[in-house]
Write a protein that holds these residues in place. Structure first.
Motif, PDB file in Angstrom:
ATOM      1  N   UNK A 148      -8.291 -16.359  46.517  1.00 22.78           N
ATOM      2  CA  UNK A 148      -8.697 -15.152  45.827  1.00 22.78           C
ATOM      3  C   UNK A 148     -10.099 -14.760  46.283  1.00 22.78           C
ATOM      4  N   UNK A 149     -10.265 -13.520  46.648  1.00 23.86           N
ATOM      5  CA  UNK A 149     -11.553 -13.031  47.133  1.00 23.86           C
ATOM      6  C   UNK A 149     -12.492 -12.778  45.959  1.00 23.86           C
ATOM      7  N   UNK A 150     -13.698 -13.284  46.065  1.00 27.74           N
ATOM      8  CA  UNK A 150     -14.683 -13.116  45.005  1.00 27.74           C
ATOM      9  C   UNK A 150     -15.295 -11.728  45.100  1.00 27.74           C
ATOM     10  N   UNK A 151     -15.334 -11.014  43.985  1.00 24.84           N
ATOM     11  CA  UNK A 151     -15.880  -9.677  43.962  1.00 24.84           C
ATOM     12  C   UNK A 151     -17.270  -9.637  43.368  1.00 24.84           C
ATOM     13  N   UNK A 152     -17.882  -8.500  43.440  1.00 24.37           N
ATOM     14  CA  UNK A 152     -19.212  -8.291  42.893  1.00 24.37           C
ATOM     15  C   UNK A 152     -19.083  -7.766  41.472  1.00 24.37           C
ATOM     16  N   UNK A 153     -19.829  -8.336  40.553  1.00 28.29           N
ATOM     17  CA  UNK A 153     -19.811  -7.885  39.176  1.00 28.29           C
ATOM     18  C   UNK A 153     -20.994  -6.955  38.956  1.00 28.29           C
ATOM     19  N   UNK A 154     -20.719  -5.670  38.820  1.00 25.81           N
ATOM     20  CA  UNK A 154     -21.773  -4.663  38.696  1.00 25.81           C
ATOM     21  C   UNK A 154     -22.646  -4.864  37.460  1.00 25.81           C
ATOM     22  N   UNK A 195     -14.369  -2.399  44.990  1.00 28.08           N
ATOM     23  CA  UNK A 195     -15.645  -2.508  45.699  1.00 28.08           C
ATOM     24  C   UNK A 195     -16.042  -3.978  45.765  1.00 28.08           C
ATOM     25  N   UNK A 196     -15.570  -4.683  46.773  1.00 22.29           N
ATOM     26  CA  UNK A 196     -15.825  -6.116  46.937  1.00 22.29           C
ATOM     27  C   UNK A 196     -16.994  -6.329  47.891  1.00 22.29           C
ATOM     28  N   UNK A 197     -17.777  -7.356  47.629  1.00 18.49           N
ATOM     29  CA  UNK A 197     -18.905  -7.716  48.493  1.00 18.49           C
ATOM     30  C   UNK A 197     -19.828  -6.519  48.722  1.00 18.49           C
ATOM     31  N   UNK A 198     -20.329  -5.966  47.632  1.00 22.33           N
ATOM     32  CA  UNK A 198     -21.216  -4.801  47.683  1.00 22.33           C
ATOM     33  C   UNK A 198     -22.486  -5.131  48.471  1.00 22.33           C
ATOM     34  N   UNK A 199     -22.808  -4.351  49.498  1.00 28.74           N
ATOM     35  CA  UNK A 199     -24.017  -4.614  50.289  1.00 28.74           C
ATOM     36  C   UNK A 199     -25.304  -4.262  49.537  1.00 28.74           C
ATOM     37  N   UNK A 200     -25.196  -3.542  48.421  1.00 26.53           N
ATOM     38  CA  UNK A 200     -26.361  -3.108  47.665  1.00 26.53           C
ATOM     39  C   UNK A 200     -26.613  -3.977  46.428  1.00 26.53           C
ATOM     40  N   UNK A 201     -25.784  -4.994  46.226  1.00 25.14           N
ATOM     41  CA  UNK A 201     -25.902  -5.828  45.028  1.00 25.14           C
ATOM     42  C   UNK A 201     -27.204  -6.617  45.032  1.00 25.14           C
ATOM     43  N   UNK A 202     -27.943  -6.521  43.922  1.00 27.40           N
ATOM     44  CA  UNK A 202     -29.152  -7.314  43.697  1.00 27.40           C
ATOM     45  C   UNK A 202     -29.041  -7.869  42.288  1.00 27.40           C
ATOM     46  N   UNK A 203     -29.141  -9.180  42.172  1.00 20.80           N
ATOM     47  CA  UNK A 203     -29.033  -9.808  40.867  1.00 20.80           C
ATOM     48  C   UNK A 203     -30.180  -9.350  39.983  1.00 20.80           C
ATOM     49  N   UNK A 204     -29.846  -8.848  38.807  1.00 16.96           N
ATOM     50  CA  UNK A 204     -30.852  -8.409  37.851  1.00 16.96           C
ATOM     51  C   UNK A 204     -31.516  -9.599  37.187  1.00 16.96           C
ATOM     52  N   UNK A 205     -32.799  -9.499  36.936  1.00 18.55           N
ATOM     53  CA  UNK A 205     -33.546 -10.565  36.292  1.00 18.55           C
ATOM     54  C   UNK A 205     -34.375  -9.949  35.174  1.00 18.55           C
ATOM     55  N   UNK A 206     -33.811  -9.907  33.971  1.00 13.78           N
ATOM     56  CA  UNK A 206     -34.488  -9.255  32.863  1.00 13.78           C
ATOM     57  C   UNK A 206     -35.701 -10.020  32.360  1.00 13.78           C
ATOM     58  N   UNK A 207     -35.876 -11.265  32.789  1.00 12.38           N
ATOM     59  CA  UNK A 207     -37.025 -12.061  32.360  1.00 12.38           C
ATOM     60  C   UNK A 207     -38.177 -12.053  33.378  1.00 12.38           C
ATOM     61  N   UNK A 208     -38.031 -11.303  34.458  1.00 13.34           N
ATOM     62  CA  UNK A 208     -39.043 -11.252  35.503  1.00 13.34           C
ATOM     63  C   UNK A 208     -40.395 -10.792  34.953  1.00 13.34           C
ATOM     64  N   UNK A 209     -40.415  -9.770  34.114  1.00 10.90           N
ATOM     65  CA  UNK A 209     -41.651  -9.243  33.558  1.00 10.90           C
ATOM     66  C   UNK A 209     -42.313 -10.274  32.659  1.00 10.90           C
ATOM     67  N   UNK A 210     -41.520 -10.985  31.878  1.00 14.41           N
ATOM     68  CA  UNK A 210     -42.064 -11.978  30.958  1.00 14.41           C
ATOM     69  C   UNK A 210     -42.742 -13.111  31.729  1.00 14.41           C
TER      70      UNK A 210
END
Length: 60
Positions: free
Chosen positions: A1-7, A41-56
């Protein structure tokens, strides 16, 4: 099974108050948008993992 990107975890996926729904902020071309809308939309080239704790972490 191909792993997809979770938006939901992407930095570029945010709530648009005008449309009252979540949208991708990246300017997708016509083919990419068709894949995005249909959920193929699998393997999105624009995907960047969000980090909501970066500011903290910077405040410490």
């Amino acid at each position: 099974m191909e792993k997809g990107t979770n938006c939901e975890y992407c930095v570029n996926y945010s709530y648009d108050e005008d449309y009252e729904c979540y949208t991708c902020e990246v300017n997708l071309d016509e083919d990419e948008m068709a894949h995005f809308i249909t959920g193929n939309f699998r393997q999105c080239p624009y995907f960047k993992m969000g980090d909501e704790y970066r500011v903290v972490r910077k405040q410490m």
